[in-house]
Design a protein around this motif. Structure first.
Motif, PDB file in Angstrom:
ATOM      1  N   THR A 110       0.833  -1.194   0.000  1.00 34.46           N
ATOM      2  CA  THR A 110       0.000   0.000   0.000  1.00 34.46           C
ATOM      3  C   THR A 110       0.869   1.246   0.000  1.00 34.46           C
ATOM      4  N   ALA A 111       0.653   2.108  -0.968  1.00 35.68           N
ATOM      5  CA  ALA A 111       1.463   3.307  -1.119  1.00 35.68           C
ATOM      6  C   ALA A 111       0.933   4.113  -2.289  1.00 35.68           C
ATOM      7  N   VAL A 112       1.439   5.318  -2.412  1.00 37.28           N
ATOM      8  CA  VAL A 112       1.271   6.073  -3.638  1.00 37.28           C
ATOM      9  C   VAL A 112       2.413   5.681  -4.558  1.00 37.28           C
ATOM     10  N   TYR A 113       2.073   5.278  -5.758  1.00 35.12           N
ATOM     11  CA  TYR A 113       3.068   4.835  -6.730  1.00 35.12           C
ATOM     12  C   TYR A 113       3.321   5.945  -7.734  1.00 35.12           C
ATOM     13  N   TYR A 114       4.597   6.249  -7.930  1.00 35.83           N
ATOM     14  CA  TYR A 114       5.013   7.334  -8.798  1.00 35.83           C
ATOM     15  C   TYR A 114       5.806   6.813  -9.988  1.00 35.83           C
ATOM     16  N   CYS A 115       5.499   7.332 -11.122  1.00 35.99           N
ATOM     17  CA  CYS A 115       6.243   7.049 -12.338  1.00 35.99           C
ATOM     18  C   CYS A 115       7.405   8.036 -12.455  1.00 35.99           C
ATOM     19  N   ARG A 116       8.541   7.545 -12.923  1.00 40.52           N
ATOM     20  CA  ARG A 116       9.719   8.376 -13.081  1.00 40.52           C
ATOM     21  C   ARG A 116      10.369   8.128 -14.429  1.00 40.52           C
ATOM     22  N   ALA A 117      10.796   9.194 -15.063  1.00 46.20           N
ATOM     23  CA  ALA A 117      11.590   9.128 -16.279  1.00 46.20           C
ATOM     24  C   ALA A 117      12.941   9.748 -15.989  1.00 46.20           C
ATOM     25  N   ASP A 118      14.015   9.106 -16.447  1.00 50.48           N
ATOM     26  CA  ASP A 118      15.331   9.686 -16.243  1.00 50.48           C
ATOM     27  C   ASP A 118      16.205   9.477 -17.459  1.00 50.48           C
ATOM     28  N   LYS A 119      17.131  10.396 -17.617  1.00 52.38           N
ATOM     29  CA  LYS A 119      18.016  10.383 -18.771  1.00 52.38           C
ATOM     30  C   LYS A 119      19.361  10.967 -18.363  1.00 52.38           C
TER      31      LYS A 119
END
Length: 120
Positions: free
Chosen positions: A91-100
């Motif tokens: 259980t959590a808030v799920y965050y999407c991440r993009a990195d370069k």
């Protein structure tokens, strides 16, 4: 600039499954590694999974390895997180991440998050 929009969160019983999606826009998706992080109440944000730009390899935190699968569809500019055998501790808030990363700079971008709640 890069925009990330997560979807697919919700309430699920322990042992169930959810698939999160993250839609990417604003830059060339296939040049970014994509990842998922999560943050439970009162805890710091933690790494969940990451996939390289081509989709050819991925990595996972020990806590989700074997249960979660990250994938990407570069034709759809979307990254997914398939979550199976869910546990209340997921259980959590799920965050999407993009990195370069380039030779001169490193950048990352974050989505707004989507709530995942796993009940006992």
């Amino acid at each position: 600039q890069v925009q990330l929009v997560e979807s697919g969160g919700g309430l699920v019983q322990a042992g169930g499954s959810l698939r999160l999606s993250c839609a990417f826009s604003g830059r060339i998706f296939s040049t970014y590694a994509m990842g998922w992080f999560r943050q439970a109440p009162g805890k710091e944000r933690e790494f969940v999974a990451r996939v390289i730009p081509s989709g050819g390899s991925s990595e996972y935190s020990d806590s989700v390895k074997g249960r979660f699968t990250i994938s990407r569809d570069n034709a759809k500019n979307t990254v997914y997180l398939q979550m199976n055998s869910l546990k209340p501790e997921d259980t959590a808030v799920y965050y999407c991440r993009a990195d370069k990363r380039t030779t001169m700079a490193y950048v990352d971008y974050w989505g707004q998050g989507t709530q995942v709640t796993v009940s006992s």
